[in-house]
Design a protein around this motif. Sequence first.
Motif, short mmCIF file in Angstrom:
data_model
loop_
_atom_site.label_atom_id
_atom_site.label_comp_id
_atom_site.label_asym_id
_atom_site.label_seq_id
_atom_site.Cartn_x
_atom_site.Cartn_y
_atom_site.Cartn_z
N CYS A 1 0.83 -1.20 0.00
CA CYS A 1 0.00 0.00 0.00
C CYS A 1 0.87 1.25 0.00
N THR A 2 0.54 2.20 -0.84
CA THR A 2 1.29 3.45 -0.95
C THR A 2 1.30 4.21 0.36
N PHE A 3 0.24 4.08 1.16
CA PHE A 3 0.10 4.85 2.40
C PHE A 3 0.54 4.09 3.65
N LEU A 53 -6.53 3.24 7.91
CA LEU A 53 -6.66 3.28 6.45
C LEU A 53 -7.68 2.27 5.93
N LYS A 54 -8.09 1.33 6.81
CA LYS A 54 -9.05 0.32 6.40
C LYS A 54 -10.47 0.66 6.83
N ARG A 86 -10.81 3.88 3.23
CA ARG A 86 -10.25 2.79 2.43
C ARG A 86 -10.57 2.96 0.95
N VAL A 109 -7.92 5.41 -0.35
CA VAL A 109 -6.65 4.69 -0.42
C VAL A 109 -6.63 3.75 -1.62
N SER A 110 -7.73 3.01 -1.80
CA SER A 110 -7.82 2.07 -2.91
C SER A 110 -7.76 2.79 -4.25
N ASP A 121 -4.13 4.02 -4.74
CA ASP A 121 -3.29 2.84 -4.93
C ASP A 121 -3.52 2.22 -6.30
#
Length: 332
Positions: free
Chosen positions: A43-45, A51-52, A57, A60-61, A64
Motif C-alpha cells: 500500500c502506498t500509504f 486506512l481500512k 479505504r 486509499v484504494s 493505490d
Amino acid sequence: MKPSNIGGQAVMEGIMMRHKDKYAVAVRRPDKEIELKVEDYKCTFGKASFLKKPIIRGVVSFVDGLVVGTKCLMYSAEIAGDEEDEEEAAKNAKLSEEELSAKKEKEAKQFQWLLYITVAISIVVSVAAFMLLPYALASLLRKVGASEFGVTVAEAFVKLALFLGYMFLISRMKDIQRTFMYHGAEHKCINCVEHGMPLTVENVMASSRQHKRCGTSFLFLVMLVSICLHFVFVLVPVYWVRLFGRLLMVPVVAGISFEMIQWAGRTDSKMADFFSKPGLAMQKLTTKEPTPDMVEVAIKAVEAVFDWKQYLKDEFGWEPEEENEEDHADIS
C-alpha cells in the motif's frame, strides 16, 4: 455468483490481476510468448489500521489503483514494444557489473519519480476536467439570471455529457479498442471463476464481459455521487467557497463510491442489480469481446496470484475430474 476478491485491469497487450498481497502482469510479447511478472502488493500509504476504515479505504484504494495501474501500464508498454536496440545492448555489454548495477538503480529511481508525477498529473487533470470544468461552464448561466440551483442542475448535465462523450470517443480509437478487448478478457476470467466454472479458455470465452466491480462502473458512480453531493453547496453564497468545497469533496465522493461498488459486488440482491445497471451499460463501451489468445494471457495472470481450483472447491464443492488412465493407454 460468489465474490473472489480478484481485481485487475487491462494493460498494453496484457492483463494485470491482483489478489490480496500479490499482483501479476501478463503481457504478450512481440514474439507471441507470454511474459509474466509477479510482485508483492504494498500500500502506498502504509499499513495503519485507520486506512481500512469505511470511506478512507475507498480513497486509499483509488490512489493505490492509480499507482499500481500506471506502473503496470508502463511496464507492459516496455514489454509489448520492441526489444532492447542493438546500440543500447552494446553499451550495456561494455559496462562492469558495478556500473550496470548503478545504471539500473538510477533508472529505477527515475522510473519511480516518473510514476508518481504521472499519477499526480492524472489526478489533477481528472479533477479539473470532470469536477471543476463542468461547474465553471455551468456558472456562465448566471449571466442570464440562473439561480444557484439551476447552475447545479446544468453542471450535472455538463458533467455527464463530458464523461459519456469522453468514453465514447476513446472507445472509437483503434489502439484503445485492443486494450478494451483485454479488459473484456479480464472480466470474463473473474466471472468464470465466480460462477463456479473451471478456468479454461472455452469457459472464459462463454462468460460475460460485464462485472459489477469494474472501474468503469466506479467512475460512473463517482459522477453520480458527486452530482448528488454538490447540491449541498446550493445554499453557500460565496462562489470561491463553492468551488473550493467541490475540491474538498473529491476524496469523500471517491470513498462513498468505493463502498457502494464493493457492496454491489458482494450481493446478488435486486437493489444492487438495479444500481449496477448504468455502470454495466457503460461497460459496453469500455469492454470488447477478446480473442482466445487474449484469454490465455488473462488466465496466466489469474493463476499467478489466485488458486482458482481451491476457490471452486471451497465455495462450490467442485472437484477436478481425474484423468482416465485408459485414455492414455498405448493402443497397438
